[in-house]
Design an enzyme around this catalytic site. Structure first.
Site, PDB file in Angstrom:
ATOM      1  CG  HIS A   1      -2.046   1.101   1.490  1.00  0.00           C
ATOM      2  ND1 HIS A   1      -3.096   1.276   1.060  1.00  0.00           N
ATOM      3  CD2 HIS A   1      -1.708   2.376   1.919  1.00  0.00           C
ATOM      4  CE1 HIS A   1      -3.719   2.009   1.304  1.00  0.00           C
ATOM      5  NE2 HIS A   1      -2.942   3.277   1.596  1.00  0.00           N
ATOM      6  CD  GLU A   2       1.382   3.405   3.848  1.00  0.00           C
ATOM      7  OE1 GLU A   2       1.521   4.628   3.061  1.00  0.00           O
ATOM      8  OE2 GLU A   2       0.383   3.201   4.458  1.00  0.00           O
TER       9      GLU A   2
ATOM     10  CG  HIS B   1       0.309   6.117  -0.663  1.00  0.00           C
ATOM     11  ND1 HIS B   1      -0.845   6.978  -1.157  1.00  0.00           N
ATOM     12  CD2 HIS B   1      -0.396   5.483   0.474  1.00  0.00           C
ATOM     13  CE1 HIS B   1      -2.022   6.643  -0.566  1.00  0.00           C
ATOM     14  NE2 HIS B   1      -1.678   6.041   0.381  1.00  0.00           N
TER      15      HIS B   1
ATOM     16  CD  GLU C   1      -5.779   5.282   0.543  1.00  0.00           C
ATOM     17  OE1 GLU C   1      -5.131   5.935   0.571  1.00  0.00           O
ATOM     18  OE2 GLU C   1      -6.305   4.146   0.961  1.00  0.00           O
TER      19      GLU C   1
END
Ligand code: ZN
Length: 503
Positions: free
Chosen positions: A267-268, A271, A297
């Site tokens: 997830h990160e 980003h 997101e």
């Protein structure tokens, strides 16, 4: 000596503000990773000083003069040319900053700083009553902020626009309603499905150092540049950009939980790839910044879910995982593992929610924060309203306030209008991934080979390099040729979970 133009002046000011803000970013990152506990007081003084300096520079009356001259002078090119975009965004930021009286900014800073401390205690004690006075104060100040920025204390859009410029509650409400109508029957069908995953395989011993090595390996394969970024450990994972060549991502490791750290890293990383893909020639200006939280997101969700929880991904990653986590996975099949990382189960806690039920948590918060802001829901009635909505949408009732309305930090930090960006991220991600699959016909095969360069290149070209050129909905339209819609998201979920659960 040549006279610098008003645009040059604005450019210099923008770069200076951005540089100052990035100093604060290093300090915040350090605060959440390596700072010793006792350093907190001095750190908050440092951050307070920087925040004050940023605010001072952002509201400097000379900015208003230069903006006026540039806007009257013309010659900025088409509305989506870099100079025109920068001026538009500088104007927006300047107007927002100068509409808020200094007293309100300071009161909000104090109330939310205190509010977060009270929230931590109230949550630990599972007592909303302890939080309510602080929350009432924050809500009153946010209503005042909405009145300063928008059409009145109930103007939700004025706050939403801090995170998702151009978005409105009037657009979000029908989008969320379509999602709800599509998700509820899918969740019911999954609950009644005869097949169930065995998530016990994810709760075996996964040595944390090996989790780190494996996570960093996959992040590198995705394209995260560790020469221009780092992965560290924190209590609450995040990604922050310290500079154009310095992106920090974080995660947390739990010996007996594979998913928490691994999918957190993916997830990160999503980003981080966005930050690393911004156009360096525009650094320090809006053209070199992420467009919105919803689009940010969408990047994290795309890599975490559309890629990281897919069969093609695990076709190549699972044999590697089996080598790294030999003891935990020796008797586990690829199918069983894929099913386990895709378990769908209604739960009370948003951050633990799966891809299918997640949006319902957001819809609940969206409805409640609008009612709070509008004065239709009194803070005293929040726990009851929360319980009622969880029963209606997820058929669950919180056992206490900690697993109810106290679970998220957002409102205690004054973040109203923030939650919808999570669901917008899912919606944008699905639409972007659909389009990427059309443009890159052998994308599943590329992913199966562990080659993510095609997908990353597509995102760089369609999303990352544009910075704030367009609003998020226009950006998605430019990238996919269609207006943002919840249909691709619903279709992807129905297809994927229909297959997994044999619906
Ligand atoms: Zn995120």
């Amino acid at each position: 000596m040549s006279q610098s133009t008003p645009y040059d002046q604005l450019l210099a000011a923008s770069r200076e503000i951005s540089l100052l803000a990035s100093c604060a970013a290093v300090l915040s990152w350090d605060e959440q990773t390596y700072m010793p506990r006792e350093g907190a007081q001095h750190r908050s003084a440092q951050l307070g000083l920087l925040a004050g300096l940023v605010h001072e520079k952002a509201t400097d009356p000379r900015l208003g003069n230069w903006l006026g001259e540039v806007e009257q002078g013309g010659g900025l090119g088409l509305p989506d040319a870099p100079m025109a975009v920068n001026v538009r965004e500088w104007r927006r930021a300047f107007d927002r900053a100068t509409k808020l009286p200094k007293r309100l900014v300071e009161e909000l800073a104090r109330a939310t700083s205190l509010g977060q401390q009270v929230w931590v205690e109230a949550r630990a004690a599972a007592s909303y009553a302890r939080f309510q006075p602080a929350f009432e104060k924050i809500l009153a100040l946010k209503r005042e902020e909405a009145a300063c920025l928008g059409a009145g204390p109930a103007d939700y859009d004025a706050l939403l626009n801090d995170y998702e410029p151009g978005a409105t509650a009037a657009d979000l409400a029908p989008l969320f309603e379509t999602l709800r109508q599509g998700l509820v029957p899918l969740i019911e069908a999954i609950a009644a499905a005869p097949r169930r995953p065995d998530i016990g395989v994810l709760k075996r011993d996964y040595p944390t150092e090996r989790q780190r090595v494996f996570g960093e390996m996959v992040a590198s394969q995705f394209g995260f540049d560790f020469q221009r970024g780092r992965l560290d450990v924190t209590a609450h994972p995040f990604c922050t950009e310290v500079g154009p060549d310095d992106c920090r991502i974080t995660t947390r490791y739990n010996l007996r939980d594979f998913s928490d750290a691994f999918f957190g890293i993916l997830h990160e990383t999503g980003h981080g790839l966005y930050e690393q893909g911004l156009d360096r020639t525009h650094r320090g200006t809006p053209m070199g910044e992420a467009v919105s939280l919803g689009v940010h997101e969408s990047q994290s969700r795309l890599w975490e879910n559309a890629v990281g929880r897919s069969r093609p991904f695990w076709r190549q990653a699972f044999p590697q995982a089996k080598r790294v986590f030999r003891e935990a996975l020796h008797d586990v099949s690829e199918d069983a593992f894929l099913f386990a990382v895709n378990e769908v189960k209604p739960s009370l806690i948003r951050v633990q929610a799966d891809e299918v039920t997640y949006s319902l948590h957001i819809i609940i918060r969206f409805e409640l924060e609008r009612a709070l802001l509008a004065g239709e829901l009194a803070p005293a009635d929040l726990p009851a309203a929360w319980a009622e909505k969880y029963q209606a949408y997820l058929k669950l009732t919180p056992g206490n306030d900690a697993e109810g309305c106290l679970q998220d930090i957002h409102w205690s930090a004054g973040l109203f209008g923030y939650f919808p960006t999570y669901t917008l991220g899912n919606v944008f991600a699905a639409q972007l991934f659909d389009r990427a699959q059309q443009d890159l016909v052998d994308l599943p095969q590329q992913i199966e080979r562990g080659d993510f360069s095609g997908l990353l290149g597509w995102l760089r070209e369609k999303i990352h390099r544009h910075g704030k050129r367009w609003r998020s909905t226009e950006l998605v339209f430019q990238a996919t040729g269609a207006q943002p819609s919840p249909q691709p998201f619903l279709a992807q979920l129905t297809r994927k979970f229909g297959e997994l659960y044999g619906l």
